[in-house]
Design a protein around this motif. Structure first.
Motif, PDB file in Angstrom:
ATOM      1  N   MET A   6       0.855  -1.162   0.000  1.00 36.78           N
ATOM      2  CA  MET A   6       0.000   0.000   0.000  1.00 36.78           C
ATOM      3  C   MET A   6       0.905   1.229   0.000  1.00 36.78           C
ATOM      4  O   MET A   6       1.820   1.335   0.810  1.00 36.78           O
ATOM      5  N   TYR A   7       0.627   2.116  -0.922  1.00 42.49           N
ATOM      6  CA  TYR A   7       1.426   3.336  -1.045  1.00 42.49           C
ATOM      7  C   TYR A   7       0.482   4.517  -0.919  1.00 42.49           C
ATOM      8  O   TYR A   7      -0.377   4.733  -1.774  1.00 42.49           O
ATOM      9  N   GLU A   8       0.613   5.262   0.159  1.00 42.53           N
ATOM     10  CA  GLU A   8      -0.367   6.282   0.532  1.00 42.53           C
ATOM     11  C   GLU A   8      -0.599   7.370  -0.519  1.00 42.53           C
ATOM     12  O   GLU A   8      -1.751   7.708  -0.785  1.00 42.53           O
ATOM     13  N   GLN A  17      -2.794   6.007  -3.213  1.00 39.43           N
ATOM     14  CA  GLN A  17      -4.119   5.689  -2.675  1.00 39.43           C
ATOM     15  C   GLN A  17      -4.944   6.955  -2.520  1.00 39.43           C
ATOM     16  O   GLN A  17      -6.132   6.970  -2.818  1.00 39.43           O
ATOM     17  N   ALA A  18      -4.334   8.027  -2.065  1.00 34.26           N
ATOM     18  CA  ALA A  18      -5.039   9.309  -1.938  1.00 34.26           C
ATOM     19  C   ALA A  18      -5.491   9.799  -3.315  1.00 34.26           C
ATOM     20  O   ALA A  18      -6.599  10.321  -3.464  1.00 34.26           O
ATOM     21  N   LEU A  22      -0.767   3.462  11.245  1.00 32.64           N
ATOM     22  CA  LEU A  22      -1.239   3.041   9.943  1.00 32.64           C
ATOM     23  C   LEU A  22      -2.759   2.986   9.987  1.00 32.64           C
ATOM     24  O   LEU A  22      -3.338   2.387  10.894  1.00 32.64           O
ATOM     25  N   TYR A  66      -6.061   2.012   7.653  1.00 34.44           N
ATOM     26  CA  TYR A  66      -6.531   1.412   6.422  1.00 34.44           C
ATOM     27  C   TYR A  66      -8.012   1.127   6.554  1.00 34.44           C
ATOM     28  O   TYR A  66      -8.566   1.122   7.651  1.00 34.44           O
TER      29      TYR A  66
END
Length: 79
Positions: free
Chosen positions: A1-3, A6-7, A68, A70
């Motif tokens: 997961m790469y923030e 994802q944003a 974190l 999620y």
């Protein structure tokens, strides 16, 4: 997961849903979970000994204790 990506994905989805109108899409279920990381980044210990391997190319801490977050948001689309 790469923030960051994802944003960007979430922003694209929100824009798409807004273009559909409020009557065609809405969140059915939202689930969020939070946990504190405990990550020992052992390759960072090699920064001084092996600088040519770029173990320190990214500004990351040796001990990562960030929170974190999620989750999932299930969305129903109506015709």
């Amino acid at each position: 997961m790469y923030e960051p990506t994802q944003a960007q994905w979430n922003a694209s989805l929100d824009a798409f849903l807004a273009a559909q109108g409020e009557t065609t899409a809405h969140a059915q279920v939202t689930f969020d979970q939070h946990l504190r990381l405990f990550n020992l980044n052992w390759p960072r210990a090699l920064c001084a000994a092996l600088p040519h391997l770029n173990y320190c190319a990214q500004p990351e801490p040796f001990l990562d204790r960030r929170v974190l977050t999620y989750g999932w948001r299930l969305i129903a689309l109506r015709p």
